[in-house]
Design a protein around this motif. Sequence first.
Motif, mmCIF file in Angstrom:
data_model
loop_
_atom_site.group_PDB
_atom_site.id
_atom_site.type_symbol
_atom_site.label_atom_id
_atom_site.label_comp_id
_atom_site.label_asym_id
_atom_site.label_seq_id
_atom_site.Cartn_x
_atom_site.Cartn_y
_atom_site.Cartn_z
ATOM 1 N N GLY A 47 -37.846 22.501 -83.552
ATOM 2 C CA GLY A 47 -37.637 23.432 -84.656
ATOM 3 C C GLY A 47 -38.024 22.932 -86.034
ATOM 4 N N SER A 48 -38.347 21.659 -86.139
ATOM 5 C CA SER A 48 -38.708 21.099 -87.443
ATOM 6 C C SER A 48 -39.480 19.793 -87.226
ATOM 7 C CB SER A 48 -37.450 20.797 -88.263
ATOM 8 O OG SER A 48 -36.700 19.758 -87.634
ATOM 9 N N ARG A 49 -40.021 19.297 -88.308
ATOM 10 C CA ARG A 49 -40.708 17.997 -88.271
ATOM 11 C C ARG A 49 -39.729 16.895 -87.837
ATOM 12 N NH1 ARG A 49 -45.495 16.181 -90.572
ATOM 13 N NH2 ARG A 49 -45.487 13.983 -91.142
ATOM 14 N N GLU A 50 -38.473 16.993 -88.317
ATOM 15 C CA GLU A 50 -37.455 16.004 -87.960
ATOM 16 C C GLU A 50 -37.144 16.055 -86.457
ATOM 17 O OE1 GLU A 50 -37.125 18.125 -90.644
ATOM 18 O OE2 GLU A 50 -37.734 16.550 -92.031
ATOM 19 N N ALA A 51 -37.097 17.270 -85.906
ATOM 20 C CA ALA A 51 -36.843 17.411 -84.471
ATOM 21 C C ALA A 51 -37.997 16.838 -83.653
ATOM 22 C CB ALA A 51 -36.609 18.879 -84.113
ATOM 23 N N LEU A 52 -39.203 16.995 -84.148
ATOM 24 C CA LEU A 52 -40.369 16.415 -83.472
ATOM 25 C C LEU A 52 -40.284 14.888 -83.492
ATOM 26 C CD1 LEU A 52 -43.073 16.951 -82.057
ATOM 27 C CD2 LEU A 52 -44.137 17.064 -84.318
ATOM 28 N N LEU A 53 -39.918 14.329 -84.632
ATOM 29 C CA LEU A 53 -39.727 12.882 -84.729
ATOM 30 C C LEU A 53 -38.634 12.427 -83.762
ATOM 31 C CD1 LEU A 53 -40.168 10.072 -86.012
ATOM 32 C CD2 LEU A 53 -38.530 10.764 -87.789
ATOM 33 N N ASP A 54 -37.521 13.157 -83.727
ATOM 34 C CA ASP A 54 -36.441 12.810 -82.799
ATOM 35 C C ASP A 54 -36.938 12.829 -81.353
ATOM 36 O OD1 ASP A 54 -34.604 12.454 -84.841
ATOM 37 O OD2 ASP A 54 -33.768 14.473 -84.665
ATOM 38 N N GLY A 55 -37.764 13.821 -81.016
ATOM 39 C CA GLY A 55 -38.319 13.899 -79.670
ATOM 40 C C GLY A 55 -39.169 12.701 -79.336
ATOM 41 N N LEU A 56 -40.009 12.284 -80.270
ATOM 42 C CA LEU A 56 -40.852 11.106 -80.046
ATOM 43 C C LEU A 56 -39.981 9.854 -79.902
ATOM 44 C CD1 LEU A 56 -44.189 10.150 -81.556
ATOM 45 C CD2 LEU A 56 -42.336 8.524 -81.700
ATOM 46 N N LEU A 57 -38.972 9.711 -80.746
ATOM 47 C CA LEU A 57 -38.116 8.523 -80.681
ATOM 48 C C LEU A 57 -37.289 8.504 -79.393
ATOM 49 C CD1 LEU A 57 -36.968 8.265 -84.404
ATOM 50 C CD2 LEU A 57 -38.797 6.991 -83.248
ATOM 51 N N ASP A 58 -36.806 9.671 -78.973
ATOM 52 C CA ASP A 58 -36.076 9.741 -77.697
ATOM 53 C C ASP A 58 -36.982 9.313 -76.547
ATOM 54 O OD1 ASP A 58 -33.785 10.640 -78.960
ATOM 55 O OD2 ASP A 58 -34.088 12.746 -78.413
ATOM 56 N N ARG A 59 -38.200 9.822 -76.549
ATOM 57 C CA ARG A 59 -39.149 9.465 -75.494
ATOM 58 C C ARG A 59 -39.451 7.973 -75.538
ATOM 59 N NH1 ARG A 59 -45.231 11.716 -74.919
ATOM 60 N NH2 ARG A 59 -44.445 13.221 -73.416
ATOM 61 N N ALA A 60 -39.689 7.425 -76.717
ATOM 62 C CA ALA A 60 -39.991 5.995 -76.849
ATOM 63 C C ALA A 60 -38.837 5.153 -76.328
ATOM 64 C CB ALA A 60 -40.310 5.655 -78.298
ATOM 65 N N ARG A 61 -37.625 5.552 -76.660
ATOM 66 C CA ARG A 61 -36.440 4.824 -76.191
ATOM 67 C C ARG A 61 -36.335 4.903 -74.668
ATOM 68 N NH1 ARG A 61 -33.471 6.268 -80.147
ATOM 69 N NH2 ARG A 61 -33.106 8.341 -79.331
ATOM 70 N N GLU A 62 -36.572 6.077 -74.093
ATOM 71 C CA GLU A 62 -36.525 6.236 -72.642
ATOM 72 C C GLU A 62 -37.593 5.383 -71.952
ATOM 73 O OE1 GLU A 62 -36.969 10.452 -72.061
ATOM 74 O OE2 GLU A 62 -35.010 10.875 -72.954
ATOM 75 N N LEU A 63 -38.805 5.399 -72.503
ATOM 76 C CA LEU A 63 -39.880 4.580 -71.925
ATOM 77 C C LEU A 63 -39.542 3.100 -72.025
ATOM 78 C CD1 LEU A 63 -42.968 6.545 -73.266
ATOM 79 C CD2 LEU A 63 -42.348 6.254 -70.855
ATOM 80 N N ASN A 64 -39.004 2.677 -73.163
ATOM 81 C CA ASN A 64 -38.617 1.281 -73.342
ATOM 82 C C ASN A 64 -37.527 0.896 -72.355
ATOM 83 O OD1 ASN A 64 -38.515 -1.277 -75.157
ATOM 84 N ND2 ASN A 64 -36.395 -0.618 -74.955
ATOM 85 N N ASP A 65 -36.518 1.743 -72.222
ATOM 86 C CA ASP A 65 -35.417 1.445 -71.301
ATOM 87 C C ASP A 65 -35.913 1.346 -69.856
ATOM 88 O OD1 ASP A 65 -33.787 1.458 -73.521
ATOM 89 O OD2 ASP A 65 -32.805 3.365 -73.043
ATOM 90 N N ALA A 66 -36.822 2.229 -69.478
ATOM 91 C CA ALA A 66 -37.389 2.183 -68.126
ATOM 92 C C ALA A 66 -38.210 0.910 -67.935
ATOM 93 C CB ALA A 66 -38.254 3.416 -67.868
ATOM 94 N N ASP A 67 -38.962 0.528 -68.965
ATOM 95 C CA ASP A 67 -39.762 -0.696 -68.891
ATOM 96 C C ASP A 67 -38.854 -1.922 -68.784
ATOM 97 O OD1 ASP A 67 -42.373 -1.867 -68.825
ATOM 98 O OD2 ASP A 67 -42.178 -2.411 -70.940
#
Length: 175
Positions: A47-67
């Motif tokens: 819904g916003s630029r901030e939500a897009l950033l949150d989505g990217l950071l959530d994904r990055a955290r998930e990828l890092n945790d899986a790695d």
Amino acid sequence: MPRPSQRDRILDAYTDLVVDAGPETVTLDAVAAAAGVSKGGLLYHFGSREALLDGLLDRARELNDADLATARAADEGVSRYYLRTSVDDPAAGSAVYRATVAMIKLAATEPRAAETTRRCMAGWRAAMTEELGDPLAADIVATVGDGIYLRSIVGDGSPGLVDAVEEVIRRAERS
């Protein structure tokens, strides 16, 4: 392999734009165009630029945790895995690599990205401390890996360091 969802395509496009063009050039219009969706489609998922950033950071955290979970399960151990993938991931352009580079680039201007990056780094240091039994040795291994990663990002393969991974680990284990 299933086709990525529209949400995933948007996050992929955002990541690619941040990595390839820099965060300062990224607009919602540019992300929508790169993802092949309308701006309304982007705003439906984020819904916003901030939500897009949150989505990217959530994904990055998930990828890092899986790695990190993969590293913990690897026969080679967390420290060797960290050093090896500091070379391999950038060369292969892996998803975790691209997400990490995006976080690092965003961290310069986005405090949430800086905090997420620090948390991810702390998880790796904790796992290496557990493995090596020494926080300083873990920091040294992490710093060497981070240096190799940074050099890989800018196109310097660091062959001397790459070839010395076993020596770095041996010295860290002795400390």
